[in-house]
Write an enzyme that holds these catalytic residues in place. Structure first.
Site, PDB file in Angstrom:
ATOM      1  N   LEU A 619       6.503  -2.862   4.695  1.00 48.36           N
ATOM      2  CA  LEU A 619       7.508  -3.840   5.128  1.00 48.36           C
ATOM      3  C   LEU A 619       8.849  -3.603   4.454  1.00 48.36           C
ATOM      4  O   LEU A 619       9.897  -3.887   5.034  1.00 48.36           O
ATOM      5  CB  LEU A 619       7.004  -5.252   4.834  1.00 48.36           C
ATOM      6  CG  LEU A 619       5.665  -5.586   5.515  1.00 48.36           C
ATOM      7  CD1 LEU A 619       5.134  -6.933   5.036  1.00 48.36           C
ATOM      8  CD2 LEU A 619       5.816  -5.577   7.037  1.00 48.36           C
ATOM      9  N   ASN A 620       8.785  -3.109   3.225  1.00 49.41           N
ATOM     10  CA  ASN A 620      10.015  -2.795   2.498  1.00 49.41           C
ATOM     11  C   ASN A 620       9.682  -1.670   1.524  1.00 49.41           C
ATOM     12  O   ASN A 620       9.013  -1.885   0.522  1.00 49.41           O
ATOM     13  CB  ASN A 620      10.511  -4.044   1.746  1.00 49.41           C
ATOM     14  CG  ASN A 620      11.773  -3.772   0.943  1.00 49.41           C
ATOM     15  OD1 ASN A 620      11.999  -2.651   0.466  1.00 49.41           O
ATOM     16  ND2 ASN A 620      12.598  -4.787   0.774  1.00 49.41           N
ATOM     17  N   GLY A 691      -2.181  -4.467   2.395  1.00 46.91           N
ATOM     18  CA  GLY A 691      -1.802  -4.599   0.989  1.00 46.91           C
ATOM     19  C   GLY A 691      -1.538  -3.231   0.382  1.00 46.91           C
ATOM     20  O   GLY A 691      -2.014  -2.217   0.876  1.00 46.91           O
ATOM     21  N   GLU A 694      -2.392  -3.297  -5.073  1.00 47.61           N
ATOM     22  CA  GLU A 694      -3.583  -3.011  -5.874  1.00 47.61           C
ATOM     23  C   GLU A 694      -4.108  -1.608  -5.599  1.00 47.61           C
ATOM     24  O   GLU A 694      -4.718  -0.987  -6.470  1.00 47.61           O
ATOM     25  CB  GLU A 694      -4.653  -4.068  -5.605  1.00 47.61           C
ATOM     26  CG  GLU A 694      -4.149  -5.435  -6.041  1.00 47.61           C
ATOM     27  CD  GLU A 694      -5.220  -6.502  -6.090  1.00 47.61           C
ATOM     28  OE1 GLU A 694      -5.041  -7.462  -6.838  1.00 47.61           O
ATOM     29  OE2 GLU A 694      -6.237  -6.389  -5.380  1.00 47.61           O
TER      30      GLU A 694
END
Ligand SMILES: Cc1cc2nc3c(=O)[nH]c(=O)nc-3n(C[C@H](O)[C@H](O)[C@H](O)COP(=O)(O)OP(=O)(O)OC[C@H]3O[C@@H](n4cnc5c(N)ncnc54)[C@H](O)[C@@H]3O)c2cc1C
Ligand code: SF4
Lengths: 734, 316
Positions: A619-620, A691, A694
């Site tokens: 996303l960024n 994600g 992690e």
């Protein structure tokens, strides 16, 4: 909005704002010191008192007497809270031990009292005057000693044990075998900001300014512990100075601040002093892991088994270190086992990538060892055993799995072909030099998340959600999402987070925050777009939101005008069907590390690192990169220095400050490089993101360990890899 | 932290006299060690005498051709002094190997000499510690002792002295100058400054109550290759597992002192005669009476190997 089928084209795919390396919108607040952390709020907090926590001096036993007399008459003291006078307290479901102990003591530095005074110094001085008598009882503090009485225990919704095919026979029959044990120590989150809270009561309503990753969980836990309705609890946590899982749950600072405020009728501020953070709060539990791999001479794995032992307080959970072994490599015959021993050390709980971070530390050394036995390159060995389906349930494909591409891309970028496969073969001055590789793997978790979006008559879009920004960049990616959806520049978006009066989000944890919280904002924006279109009489399916306008056919209306004086607002969230049951969603990567080991002293220094990640839409890239290089840094800590040392006589972590618990400093991290593969995952959410924070830590430590082996020929299976474990086995010098 | 009274001393003699007069008084210089210990109630002075205004912050040449370093010269300034860098390189290097830039900006020469051990049990007032509470026992013995002393320790205490600077000072044969409460001055060779723990680990130096350190004097430069090698788990901002301060002359003779192995900077002059014979021989003499714990036995091999690397570097 329900997300049940794979995402199709949607406004996010325009990628005008999303996917761009935007600077953090909260950056100026942080660099100017004006972002307010838990202990620093002033608005609406008049005449606060200060609380100082007293922790148990023993690990297990009972308080037989507390003498408060001297402390009570010390200057400035307003109240002393203990279990005796706190009234009846419940216990939250997410904590194992009570946040306020006594008379029974469950672990060292369990909070047993709060001294509240007019100043912090007075409270601290008075706390030293409290005399506590204890009777100790014997506890279990040594995992290795408790291993044989450990019991099967399920974790994270999965079973304790899994078995496919006939592991024992297949392993016995395998022409090439590995059977090795590994240990990982207890580790501390060691975030910068210690746990801290300010509590204020207004009648029977409690406001807590705190530092917490999961606002709605926190509200529920506080309400349950104090036995008050959830509606009467407000949590505010706009900025969090790091958490890494230690702030998933409310801790003693929050509860004691609330009790202290109730006892004094004043707002009360409580911060845990640094030495408390290590034994009072949670940590990543130590593990013992046994890994067995059997393979044919061509390198194909026929049997893979992973057993884990960890310890926790009665009622606690295991670390979950076998999780990735169920999914990462192919092999027809498989077994995993999770065993939990009761220990009376402080509470073990989630720390960045709970389960996989520890599991990958062991598994990815084992894979390196196995490759060596097979005489194969460790990258090729991994690629040969790649799988596009869940190896325990082959009917479930992975939604996306580009492990091989990560490994190949990384090998090329890192110059893997220059690695000398012969250990101890490369010397650069005083340094023995080696390279190591490991796969990275972490599951992607879907969880519902909601948001409220408002458009005002200046064309400003305000997003409110109880999502938290623990330093990850949530503010920024949420602003990007809303900007993309509403067709406005980021400057026109205001993001407000971390307040329990806002719609309930996914919160931050388990690397689920980025994808889920933005998907929730997406859902709310879709709804807002609909109501704007409706108000203007546009067909909402055709309305286009761009350049601060809504367009349909030849009509264009500026958003500010569309909002009108009253503004428009919408609230919605994302909820998931069973898409993650049908498809296994995970994130993948490859870590490459080059180390130097001082030929004389065995000091290990990382020379360069590379991570390649495939984790859905990024996303960024700027904030995501920060997450990954931060995680790589943490992985170096896990590999080379981080260890909570257990005093097995007294039952506590001895090195309970940042001088004793070492984490990497700048000088330990010379050069980091990282690449995201270009990927979208339509199974994950309308954002097509996953994600990444992690993923970045999983496998790093093993890559370091494998590099140390390549440099020296010394295989260390007990973390951290400190020089004393190498020294005796290095060649003589001088 | 207990409440305390505070004064700013105007002259060294007045500071020393005040320290004698007031029970439980302590000097405070940079405060980087003392204040931390006060917050944890490991140190509980009733009175603080701030010595920062005493104008003891100069580095001056001595008549003997050495340097006199004021007690309040900051570690940063001392490390950067051109004379120190030129003639006493081992000192500059030792200083820069310690703590962090911010701490060195505050830390003073005297405060550094008198910083207290980093034994974790000393830092936890729930644990028994003879150094913190005489007679209470030593939790480090039989406990976590990886950082602890391998030589010169006692049944009462196995702590190390954490200073890097002091190890270099020992190799340089520095002298500590003090002023007594009665105004008299004393000079103490650094070899006699620190005590072994024995039965009284809480008494760490041969300073008498009220003694104020005014300066540390370095003798005339001895030349040679001057090396300070600090070995630690992370690359910076950590205390030494083992450190070596070495001054090696062209003919292979010289001096060595070790840090991280004892209750004081560890130097055995007799061992230095072995320097031309190599690290093994030197280490054997230096650590002849070593009695490590299971957890810190590695320091013996580490000291020898580090010494080897240092001697090789000096040659090369
Ligand atoms: C996080 C951290 C890391 C560190 N790492 C290192 C390291 O790697 N290596 C290292 O060597 N050091 C290290 N240090 C220790 C640091 O060097 C010392 O704290 C510092 O040198 C103490 O100097 P000070 O002036 O601040 O002393 P203070 O704290 O002011 O005083 C220390 C003691 O000296 C006494 N004192 C001060 N001045 C005088 C005087 N003139 N006469 C008599 N007594 C006096 C005080 O009463 C007190 O007992 C570290 C410290 C910290 C906090
Ligand atoms: S080694 Fe010394 S400082 Fe440490 S606990 Fe024992 S007596 Fe105290």
């Amino acid at each position: 909005m329900r997300f049940e089928t794979p995402a199709t084209i949607n406004p996010i795919d325009q990628l005008k704002v999303v996917g761009k390396p935007a600077d953090r919108i909260d950056g100026p607040l942080k660099t100017t010191g004006t972002a307010r952390y838990a202990y620093e709020h002033h608005e609406g907090i008049s005449n606060p008192a200060y609380g100082y926590v007293i922790g148990s001096a023993i690990a297990k036993g009972r308080i037989t007497g507390i003498d408060l007399a001297a402390a009570k008459s010390a200057p400035g003291v307003r109240a002393i809270v203990t279990a005796d006078n706190a009234g009846k307290l419940g216990k939250g479901d997410r904590n194992t031990a009570k946040l306020l102990g006594g008379p029974d003591i469950e672990h060292y530095h369990q909070a047993i009292a709060l001294v509240v005074a007019d100043t912090f110094e007075q409270a601290r001085a008075a706390a030293e005057l409290v005399r506590v008598d204890y009777v100790r009882t014997d506890g279990a503090f040594d995992l290795a000693a408790a291993k044989d009485i450990a019991k099967p225990q399920a974790v994270f919704g999965g079973p304790a044990d899994t078995a496919v095919g006939d592991f024992a026979d297949a392993f016995a029959a395998a022409p090439v075998q590995l059977d090795a044990s590994y240990t990982t120590p207890d580790q501390a989150h060691a975030m910068m900001e210690p746990h801290a809270s300010i509590a204020a009561w207004n009648g029977d309503k409690l406001t807590l300014w705190t530092s917490n990753q999961m606002i709605a969980w926190g509200v529920g836990e506080v309400a349950k512990t104090l036995d008050i309705p959830k509606e009467n609890v407000r949590l505010i946590s706009p900025f969090i100075g790091g958490g890494f899982g230690s702030k998933l749950f409310v801790r003693s600072d929050a509860l004691l601040a609330a009790l202290g405020a109730r006892a004094t009728g004043r707002p009360v501020k409580v911060a845990l002093p640094r030495p408390f953070v290590f034994n009072n709060t949670t940590h990543r539990p130590a593990t013992i892991q046994r890994i067995r791999i059997g393979a044919a001479r061509d390198g194909k794995i026929s049997a893979i088994g992973h057993e884990e032992w960890s310890g926790n307080l009665p009622g606690g959970r295991p670390e979950g270190a076998v999780a990735q072994t169920r999914l990462l490599y192919a092999g027809a015959n498989r077994m995993t086992a999770t065993r939990l021993a009761e220990l009376n050390l402080p509470e073990g709980n989630a720390m960045r990538a709970p389960g996989e971070a520890s599991g990958m530390m062991a598994l990815e050394i084992a894979v390196d060892e196995m490759a060596e036995r097979l005489g194969m390159d460790p990258i090729e060995f991994r690629i040969i055993n790649d799988t596009q389906v869940d190896p325990e349930k082959p009917e479930r494909p992975f939604s996306q799995r580009r492990l091989t591409e990560c490994l190949r891309t990384g090998a090329e970028r890192f110059g893997w072909n220059k690695r000398n496969p012969q250990p101890g073969g490369v010397r650069d001055g005083r340094w023995l030099v080696g390279m190591g590789v490991a796969a990275a793997f972490r599951n992607n978790l879907l969880t519902k998340s909601a948001a409220r979006v408002r458009l005002d008559n200046n064309g400003v879009v305000t997003v409110e959600t109880d999502m938290t920004d623990i330093g990850t960049g949530s503010y920024t990616i949420i602003a990007q999402t809303a900007a993309e959806m509403m067709g406005v520049p980021m400057e026109k978006v205001v993001v407000r987070l971390g307040d329990s009066t806002f719609p309930v989000s996914s919160g931050s944890g388990g690397q689920w925050g980025g994808n889920n919280s933005t998907a929730g904002v997406y859902a709310a924006c879709v709804k807002l777009r609909e109501s704007i279109a409706q108000k203007l009489g546009f067909n909402s399916a055709e309305a286009e939101f761009a350049d601060g306008e809504v367009r349909s056919g030849n009509r264009r209306v500026p958003l500010a005008q569309a909002a009108g004086d009253g503004g428009l607002s919408a609230e919605d969230g994302i909820e998931y069907g069973d898409i993650d049951k049908k498809y296994q969603q995970s994130t993948f990567g490859a870590h490459f590390v080059e180390v130097g080991v001082d030929a004389a002293t065995a000091e290990i220094r990382v020379r360069r690192m590379l991570a390649v990640c495939a984790a859905g839409r990024i996303l960024n890239p700027k904030t995501a990169r920060s997450q990954v290089i931060g995680a790589m840094t943490m992985g170096v800590g896990a590999a080379l220095m981080e260890e909570l040392v257990v005093d097995e006589r007294a039952g506590f972590f001895v090195n309970h400050d940042l001088a004793g618990y070492e984490v990497p400093v700048h000088a330990d991290i010379p050069h980091q490089d990282m690449i995201f593969l270009d990927e979208t995952d339509p199974m994950s959410s309308p954002m097509k993101a996953k994600g990444v924070a992690e993923l970045g830590i999983c496998g790093v430590a093993a890559a370091v360990a494998n590099a140390v082996y390549n440099a020296t020929g010394v295989r260390v299976r007990d973390y951290p890899i400190t020089l004393d474990k190498l020294l005796e086995r290095l060649p003589n010098v001088g | 932290m207990r409440s305390f009274t505070y004064e700013r001393a105007r002259t060294p003699a007045e500071a020393a006299a005040s320290a004698m007069r007031k029970p439980d008084a302590k000097f405070i210089a940079g405060g980087t060690n003392l204040l931390d210990l006060m917050k944890l109630e490991i140190e509980t002075p009733a009175h603080l005498i701030d010595v920062n205004g005493l104008a003891l912050d100069k580095i001056e040449p001595t008549q003997e051709g050495g340097l006199r370093i004021g007690a309040l010269v900051r570690n940063t300034d001392l490390a950067a002094d051109t004379r120190v860098r030129r003639d006493y390189g081992v000192l500059s290097r030792a200083l820069l190997a310690g703590a962090s830039g911010q701490l060195r900006n505050m830390a003073t020469t005297a405060g550094n000499l008198l910083q207290r051990t980093r034994c974790p049990y000393f830092y936890d007032t729930n644990q028994s510690c003879n150094k913190r509470k005489p007679g209470s026992g030593c939790a480090a013995i039989g406990g976590f002792s990886r950082q602890h002393a391998v030589v010169g320790a006692s049944e009462a205490c196995i702590a190390t002295h954490p200073s890097d600077m002091a190890v270099a000072m020992r190799a340089l044969d520095a002298t500590v100058e003090t002023v007594r409460p009665d105004g008299a001055t004393r000079t103490i060779p650094i070899a006699e400054f620190y005590r072994l723990p024995g039965d009284t680990p809480h008494i760490e130096t041969t300073l008498m109550p009220g003694d104020l350190i005014t300066a540390v004097t370095l003798p005339k430069p001895v030349g040679g290759k001057q090396i300070y090698r600090k070995v630690r788990d992370r690359a910076s901002y950590a205390f030494a597992l083992v450190s070596v301060a070495a001054i090696v002359q062209r003919d292979g003779t010289g001096r060595v002192a070790l840090g991280g192995v004892a209750h004081k900077p560890w130097r055995v002059e007799a061992a230095e005669a072995q320097m031309p014979n190599g690290a093994k021989a030197v280490a054997a003499r230096l650590l002849a009476d070593a009695r490590p714990t299971r957890e810190n036995a590695f320091k013996l091999a580490l000291a020898e190997r580090t010494l080897g690397a240092v001697l090789a570097e000096a040659k090369g």
